[in-house]
Design an enzyme around this catalytic site. Sequence first.
Site, mmCIF file in Angstrom:
data_model
loop_
_atom_site.group_PDB
_atom_site.id
_atom_site.type_symbol
_atom_site.label_atom_id
_atom_site.label_comp_id
_atom_site.label_asym_id
_atom_site.label_seq_id
_atom_site.Cartn_x
_atom_site.Cartn_y
_atom_site.Cartn_z
ATOM 1 N N GLY A 3 0.779 -1.243 0.000
ATOM 2 C CA GLY A 3 0.000 0.000 0.000
ATOM 3 C C GLY A 3 0.803 1.280 0.000
ATOM 4 O O GLY A 3 0.423 2.255 -0.643
ATOM 5 N N PHE B 277 -14.341 3.510 4.393
ATOM 6 C CA PHE B 277 -13.327 2.751 3.661
ATOM 7 C C PHE B 277 -12.924 3.521 2.404
ATOM 8 O O PHE B 277 -13.777 3.972 1.646
ATOM 9 C CB PHE B 277 -13.878 1.379 3.282
ATOM 10 C CG PHE B 277 -12.810 0.444 2.788
ATOM 11 C CD1 PHE B 277 -12.052 -0.299 3.677
ATOM 12 C CD2 PHE B 277 -12.555 0.321 1.426
ATOM 13 C CE1 PHE B 277 -11.053 -1.146 3.224
ATOM 14 C CE2 PHE B 277 -11.558 -0.526 0.970
ATOM 15 C CZ PHE B 277 -10.812 -1.270 1.868
ATOM 16 N N VAL B 278 -11.614 3.662 2.200
ATOM 17 C CA VAL B 278 -11.135 4.461 1.065
ATOM 18 C C VAL B 278 -10.219 3.645 0.151
ATOM 19 O O VAL B 278 -9.606 2.660 0.579
ATOM 20 C CB VAL B 278 -10.382 5.725 1.540
ATOM 21 C CG1 VAL B 278 -11.328 6.694 2.221
ATOM 22 C CG2 VAL B 278 -9.225 5.370 2.459
ATOM 23 N N ASP C 178 -6.133 -0.281 -1.421
ATOM 24 C CA ASP C 178 -6.828 -1.233 -2.289
ATOM 25 C C ASP C 178 -8.166 -1.677 -1.714
ATOM 26 O O ASP C 178 -8.412 -1.606 -0.506
ATOM 27 C CB ASP C 178 -5.969 -2.481 -2.484
ATOM 28 C CG ASP C 178 -5.876 -3.315 -1.202
ATOM 29 O OD1 ASP C 178 -5.385 -2.791 -0.183
ATOM 30 O OD2 ASP C 178 -6.329 -4.486 -1.218
ATOM 31 N N GLU D 89 3.588 4.891 5.896
ATOM 32 C CA GLU D 89 2.362 4.087 5.813
ATOM 33 C C GLU D 89 1.353 4.733 4.877
ATOM 34 O O GLU D 89 1.340 5.953 4.709
ATOM 35 C CB GLU D 89 1.730 3.966 7.213
ATOM 36 C CG GLU D 89 2.210 2.757 8.002
ATOM 37 C CD GLU D 89 1.561 1.448 7.536
ATOM 38 O OE1 GLU D 89 1.079 1.378 6.376
ATOM 39 O OE2 GLU D 89 1.542 0.492 8.326
ATOM 40 N N ASP D 90 0.497 3.913 4.287
ATOM 41 C CA ASP D 90 -0.616 4.460 3.503
ATOM 42 C C ASP D 90 -1.705 4.996 4.423
ATOM 43 O O ASP D 90 -2.236 6.070 4.213
ATOM 44 C CB ASP D 90 -1.167 3.409 2.527
ATOM 45 C CG ASP D 90 -1.507 2.076 3.184
ATOM 46 O OD1 ASP D 90 -1.287 1.901 4.401
ATOM 47 O OD2 ASP D 90 -2.001 1.184 2.467
ATOM 48 N N ASP E 3 -4.851 3.114 10.921
ATOM 49 C CA ASP E 3 -6.253 2.869 11.236
ATOM 50 C C ASP E 3 -6.353 2.529 12.725
ATOM 51 O O ASP E 3 -6.361 3.425 13.563
ATOM 52 C CB ASP E 3 -6.733 1.736 10.317
ATOM 53 C CG ASP E 3 -8.224 1.502 10.397
ATOM 54 O OD1 ASP E 3 -8.974 2.476 10.542
ATOM 55 O OD2 ASP E 3 -8.644 0.324 10.298
ATOM 56 N N ARG F 184 -5.336 0.490 -6.382
ATOM 57 C CA ARG F 184 -4.169 1.143 -5.783
ATOM 58 C C ARG F 184 -3.648 2.255 -6.678
ATOM 59 O O ARG F 184 -3.067 3.231 -6.207
ATOM 60 C CB ARG F 184 -3.039 0.133 -5.564
ATOM 61 C CG ARG F 184 -3.340 -0.956 -4.547
ATOM 62 C CD ARG F 184 -2.054 -1.730 -4.251
ATOM 63 N NE ARG F 184 -2.296 -3.001 -3.590
ATOM 64 C CZ ARG F 184 -2.455 -3.144 -2.271
ATOM 65 N NH1 ARG F 184 -2.417 -2.088 -1.485
ATOM 66 N NH2 ARG F 184 -2.652 -4.334 -1.747
HETATM 67 P P1 IMP Z 1 -4.096 -0.863 11.211
HETATM 68 O O1 IMP Z 1 -3.147 -1.855 11.779
HETATM 69 O O2 IMP Z 1 -5.504 -1.098 11.659
HETATM 70 O O3 IMP Z 1 -3.691 0.569 11.459
HETATM 71 O O4 IMP Z 1 -4.169 -1.201 9.683
HETATM 72 C C1 IMP Z 1 -3.782 -0.435 8.653
HETATM 73 C C2 IMP Z 1 -3.809 -1.288 7.399
HETATM 74 O O5 IMP Z 1 -5.150 -1.736 7.072
HETATM 75 C C3 IMP Z 1 -3.387 -0.417 6.237
HETATM 76 O O6 IMP Z 1 -1.999 -0.511 6.017
HETATM 77 C C4 IMP Z 1 -4.226 -0.956 5.083
HETATM 78 O O7 IMP Z 1 -3.542 -2.005 4.419
HETATM 79 C C5 IMP Z 1 -5.476 -1.510 5.705
HETATM 80 N N1 IMP Z 1 -6.599 -0.537 5.608
HETATM 81 C C6 IMP Z 1 -7.175 0.093 6.644
HETATM 82 N N2 IMP Z 1 -8.157 0.925 6.234
HETATM 83 C C7 IMP Z 1 -8.207 0.830 4.887
HETATM 84 C C8 IMP Z 1 -9.030 1.481 3.868
HETATM 85 O O8 IMP Z 1 -9.910 2.325 4.130
HETATM 86 N N3 IMP Z 1 -8.782 1.107 2.580
HETATM 87 C C9 IMP Z 1 -7.834 0.199 2.253
HETATM 88 N N4 IMP Z 1 -7.041 -0.407 3.159
HETATM 89 C C10 IMP Z 1 -7.226 -0.115 4.472
HETATM 90 MG MG MG Z 2 -4.306 -3.375 2.320
#
Ligand code: IMP
Ligand code: MG
Length: 178
Positions: A47, A155-156, A162, A102-103, A106, A168
């Site tokens: 990502g 969700f984006v 993706d 990071e992308d 969350d 992507r």
């Molecule tokens: P975290 O560990 O919950 O912070 O997860 C983050 C990861 O979840 C990101 O690196 C993404 O791969 C995935 N992710 C979380 N939200 C989204 C979204 O809205 N669209 C796409 N991928 C997401």
């Molecule tokens: Mg992902």
Amino acid sequence: MRPPAVPAIDRVLFTEAQVHARVKEVAAQISEHYRNGNLKLIGVLKGSVFFLTALARELDIPVKVDFLAISSFSNHSGAPGVVRIAKDLDDSIEGEDVLLVEDIVDTGFTARYLLQTLAGRGPNSIALCTLLDRKPRRIVSLNVAFTCFEIPDRFVIGCGLDYKQLYRNLGYIAVMQP
Ligand code: IMP
Ligand code: MG
């Protein structure tokens, strides 16, 4: 902006021009901060590749780049918290100023795990940079040093993000239909 290639788009959150302008601003902050440092950008596959390359192009300081891949169940639909490194960095980070790119942050589980793991390898400093920060869903508290955009709890896709490995490559960031 090119027309949406995706029927499932609800609305565009940030256009390609907005993303580019903001990435430039954040890159300027990063260049200032690491001007006398030893910067290495670490991208999380897949990502963050798109954001990392856009950011790196706008930096005006020397920079190294490395990547790792994780397998994670901490995505929007799954149970959070289980993260492991599936492909490690190519090189040591000892003595370097590491910026984890990071992308999206969350829940924060992925970033926290990676920051803790990398901090144990003797970098000179370590910090986090993200394209998107979705604070309403944060579970673990984290310090995000550089953020391009904060987004609501939707969700984006696009700019590396993706849905089932698609979209992507969109230059803009869009909210998907529920
Ligand atoms: P975290 O560990 O919950 O912070 O997860 C983050 C990861 O979840 C990101 O690196 C993404 O791969 C995935 N992710 C979380 N939200 C989204 C979204 O809205 N669209 C796409 N991928 C997401
Ligand atoms: Mg992902």
